[in-house]
Design a protein around this motif. Structure first.
Motif, PDB file in Angstrom:
ATOM      1  N   UNK A 142      17.426  81.167 108.364  1.00 23.32           N
ATOM      2  CA  UNK A 142      18.029  82.550 109.394  1.00 23.32           C
ATOM      3  C   UNK A 142      20.125  82.108 109.256  1.00 23.32           C
ATOM      4  N   UNK A 143      19.689  80.879 108.225  1.00 25.36           N
ATOM      5  CA  UNK A 143      20.812  80.216 108.927  1.00 25.36           C
ATOM      6  C   UNK A 143      21.863  80.342 108.083  1.00 25.36           C
ATOM      7  N   UNK A 144      23.469  80.527 107.547  1.00 22.86           N
ATOM      8  CA  UNK A 144      24.589  80.928 107.070  1.00 22.86           C
ATOM      9  C   UNK A 144      23.674  81.393 105.098  1.00 22.86           C
ATOM     10  N   UNK A 157      29.435  87.925  94.540  1.00 17.16           N
ATOM     11  CA  UNK A 157      28.646  87.557  95.776  1.00 17.16           C
ATOM     12  C   UNK A 157      29.262  87.590  96.793  1.00 17.16           C
ATOM     13  N   UNK A 158      30.898  86.482  96.687  1.00 13.62           N
ATOM     14  CA  UNK A 158      31.427  86.617  97.880  1.00 13.62           C
ATOM     15  C   UNK A 158      31.505  87.574  98.715  1.00 13.62           C
ATOM     16  N   UNK A 159      32.198  88.847  97.876  1.00 18.55           N
ATOM     17  CA  UNK A 159      32.225  89.952  97.895  1.00 18.55           C
ATOM     18  C   UNK A 159      31.185  90.715  98.786  1.00 18.55           C
ATOM     19  N   UNK A 160      30.342  90.511  98.540  1.00 12.56           N
ATOM     20  CA  UNK A 160      28.796  91.750  98.689  1.00 12.56           C
ATOM     21  C   UNK A 160      28.383  90.642 100.414  1.00 12.56           C
ATOM     22  N   UNK A 161      28.738  90.130 100.625  1.00 10.29           N
ATOM     23  CA  UNK A 161      27.901  89.076 101.399  1.00 10.29           C
ATOM     24  C   UNK A 161      29.503  89.358 102.659  1.00 10.29           C
ATOM     25  N   UNK A 162      30.493  89.406 102.457  1.00 14.07           N
ATOM     26  CA  UNK A 162      31.638  89.909 103.582  1.00 14.07           C
ATOM     27  C   UNK A 162      31.338  91.464 103.751  1.00 14.07           C
ATOM     28  N   UNK A 163      31.050  92.206 103.090  1.00 15.78           N
ATOM     29  CA  UNK A 163      30.738  93.445 103.584  1.00 15.78           C
ATOM     30  C   UNK A 163      29.147  93.626 104.139  1.00 15.78           C
ATOM     31  N   UNK A 164      28.120  92.720 103.907  1.00 21.08           N
ATOM     32  CA  UNK A 164      26.747  92.718 105.029  1.00 21.08           C
ATOM     33  C   UNK A 164      26.191  93.374 104.126  1.00 21.08           C
ATOM     34  N   UNK A 192      21.896  91.483  98.688  1.00 16.98           N
ATOM     35  CA  UNK A 192      20.947  91.588 100.715  1.00 16.98           C
ATOM     36  C   UNK A 192      19.702  92.583 101.048  1.00 16.98           C
ATOM     37  N   UNK A 193      19.673  93.653  99.517  1.00 18.10           N
ATOM     38  CA  UNK A 193      18.939  94.536 100.280  1.00 18.10           C
ATOM     39  C   UNK A 193      17.900  93.906  99.460  1.00 18.10           C
ATOM     40  N   UNK A 224      28.680 102.257  98.562  1.00 17.08           N
ATOM     41  CA  UNK A 224      30.273 102.557  97.680  1.00 17.08           C
ATOM     42  C   UNK A 224      30.465 101.679  97.404  1.00 17.08           C
ATOM     43  N   UNK A 225      31.151 101.189  98.591  1.00 26.09           N
ATOM     44  CA  UNK A 225      32.566  99.969  98.455  1.00 26.09           C
ATOM     45  C   UNK A 225      31.906  98.971  97.699  1.00 26.09           C
ATOM     46  N   UNK A 226      31.299  98.603  97.921  1.00 22.39           N
ATOM     47  CA  UNK A 226      30.857  97.381  96.610  1.00 22.39           C
ATOM     48  C   UNK A 226      30.529  97.401  95.238  1.00 22.39           C
ATOM     49  N   UNK A 227      30.633  98.746  94.802  1.00 25.50           N
ATOM     50  CA  UNK A 227      30.414  99.237  93.592  1.00 25.50           C
ATOM     51  C   UNK A 227      32.059  99.487  92.707  1.00 25.50           C
ATOM     52  N   UNK A 228      32.474  99.483  93.779  1.00 26.24           N
ATOM     53  CA  UNK A 228      34.054  99.807  93.623  1.00 26.24           C
ATOM     54  C   UNK A 228      34.250  98.551  93.226  1.00 26.24           C
TER      55      UNK A 228
END
Length: 257
Positions: A68-70, A84-91, A96-97, A117-121
């Protein structure tokens, strides 16, 4: 066709082991890279090469979650690093799924994908048109996933998905061992630090005994009381005592009984 989650959360089905050449590559990576981060970086490049075709170059990222660490992320190129960094910022997102549900996540066309949708853009801005996320079974060492990115719509055929699953299975075995080695190294480092702290405190207690002509128990209590009154760790105070005797004034606060 391999079991793929397009929104249903289906579990991975077993796939035969990858080629002997891939196994050898992963074994060489593990032997040459004791550091987990370096191993992951090399793994992402190997996985990228395994799935790339002359007319369909594939970017690859590796995401690892330990106790459960970063998230630890390594990438084959700048494009996958950014995504990858953008996806992690969106959570949330395909990677992640896949980590969460333990299933292959396929996005054949980011323009028609309704999840995230945000990540897809964001992926469109990086010239990515399809995504494949394949979880790796690293058993009790944590969770991990391979993220593949293509500039083509439907950039991952049934054959390439099978190849990705095979790469993930072989990589999981090597990664599990790499994480176990890292855990052992962490335990060794922690033990060494604990022994060093214990030796420093014992040395300081000996100095206090000599200076105050008192018992070991009394000297230890003096150090404990000073730590409490000054709100300073005992190890730091002990270093100060040793530093004073050694003439290191930078490490030698006044220390009275």
């Amino acid at each position: 066709m391999p079991d793929v989650d397009s929104g249903s959360g289906a579990l991975l089905s077993p796939v035969d082991a990858g080629s002997a050449e891939l196994v050898m590559q992963l074994q060489d990576l593990l032997a040459d890279n004791a550091d987990v981060q370096e191993f992951l970086a090399e793994l992402s490049r190997v996985a990228s090469v395994e799935l790339s075709l002359p007319d369909n170059p594939i970017s690859c990222g590796v995401t690892v979650l330990r106790r459960k660490k970063p998230l630890t992320v390594a990438n084959s190129d700048e494009r996958s690093r950014i995504l990858d960094e953008v996806q992690n910022s969106y959570g949330d997102g395909p990677c992640l799924t896949a980590l969460r549900v333990g299933a292959i996540i396929s996005v054949p066309d980011v323009k028609t994908e309704t999840r995230w949708p945000d990540y897809m853009r964001s992926t469109e801005a990086c010239d990515v048109k399809s995504i494949l996320s394949v979880p790796m079974d690293v058993r009790n060492s944590g969770k991990a996933v391979l993220n593949f990115y293509s500039s083509r719509i439907q950039g991952f055929s049934d054959e390439s998905i099978l190849a990705a699953q095979s790469v993930a299975e072989e990589a999981a075995r090597a990664l599990h061992l790499a994480l176990k080695i890292a855990q052992l190294n962490e335990l060794t480092d922690n033990l060494s630090a604990a022994l060093e702290t214990r030796t420093t405190i014992a040395t300081a207690v000996g100095i206090i005994m000599a200076e105050n002509r008192c018992s070991r128990e009394k000297a230890f209590q003096i150090l404990v009381d000073a730590s409490s009154h000054r709100n300073t760790k005992m190890h730091t105070l002990a270093e100060g005592v040793i530093g004073r005797v050694a003439g290191d004034h930078d490490k030698a606060p006044d220390f009275d009984e």
